[in-house]
Scaffold this motif. Structure first.
Motif, mmCIF file in Angstrom:
data_model
loop_
_atom_site.group_PDB
_atom_site.id
_atom_site.type_symbol
_atom_site.label_atom_id
_atom_site.label_comp_id
_atom_site.label_asym_id
_atom_site.label_seq_id
_atom_site.Cartn_x
_atom_site.Cartn_y
_atom_site.Cartn_z
ATOM 1 N N ASP A 43 34.211 89.476 68.507
ATOM 2 C CA ASP A 43 33.218 89.600 69.573
ATOM 3 C C ASP A 43 31.811 89.494 69.015
ATOM 4 N N ARG A 45 27.973 90.323 70.299
ATOM 5 C CA ARG A 45 27.298 91.070 71.358
ATOM 6 C C ARG A 45 25.792 91.092 71.136
ATOM 7 N N ALA A 88 34.099 93.660 80.116
ATOM 8 C CA ALA A 88 32.921 94.023 79.321
ATOM 9 C C ALA A 88 33.204 95.193 78.376
ATOM 10 N N SER A 91 35.355 92.982 75.432
ATOM 11 C CA SER A 91 34.838 91.770 74.798
ATOM 12 C C SER A 91 33.316 91.769 74.854
ATOM 13 N N GLY A 92 32.720 90.998 73.965
ATOM 14 C CA GLY A 92 31.270 90.925 73.900
ATOM 15 C C GLY A 92 30.718 89.837 74.800
ATOM 16 N N ASP A 93 29.497 89.413 74.492
ATOM 17 C CA ASP A 93 28.877 88.321 75.231
ATOM 18 C C ASP A 93 29.635 87.027 74.979
ATOM 19 N N GLU A 95 33.411 85.893 72.981
ATOM 20 C CA GLU A 95 34.613 86.311 72.259
ATOM 21 C C GLU A 95 35.440 85.080 71.920
#
Length: 132
Positions: A43, A45, A88, A91-93, A95
């Motif tokens: 991930d 972020r 959210a 997972s990040g912005d 993934e």
């Protein structure tokens, strides 16, 4: 300067890319006979991660391979959804699957680096190849 990096998972090839960009000759050694695919997702972020991927020239390539994880549904024995966990949380912005990240950094256009597998025969302990 000649630099040796141990490990071709995520950090090793990423570090190699930066060091090579600044004029160093980099060799990455890996115990496994090849880059590993699978495993947990990676991930990214926040602004710093996304800007760093952009500066490395990897953001577009990784975004094209994003998992696009959705919400997780919790169902009862009858299959009826009783709860949901938003993606959210997990997972990040951005993934991607674990094997994707080093592959993108090692195959970045114009980037070459030597790789040596520690599992090769004693007769030929180091094989050099360009990652392009």
């Amino acid at each position: 300067m000649d630099i040796l990096i141990s490990g071709a998972s995520v950090a090793g090839p990423s570090l190699a890319l930066w060091l090579q960009r600044y004029g160093h000759h980099v060799t990455v050694v890996e115990k496994a006979p090849a880059l590993r695919g699978g495993g947990y997702a990676v991930d990214f972020r926040g602004r710093v991660h996304m800007e760093t991927l952009g500066r490395m020239g990897l953001r577009d390539s990784l975004e094209a391979r994003a998992t696009h994880m959705g919400d997780i549904a919790i169902v009862d024995a009858a299959g009826t959804q009783v709860a949901a966990l938003p993606s959210a949380i997990f997972s990040g912005d951005l993934e991607v699957l674990r094997g994707i990240s080093p592959t993108c950094s090692t195959r970045r256009r114009g980037s070459t680096c030597d790789i040596a597998s520690a599992t090769r025969s004693r007769r030929s302990p180091r094989t050099s190849a360009a990652w392009t």
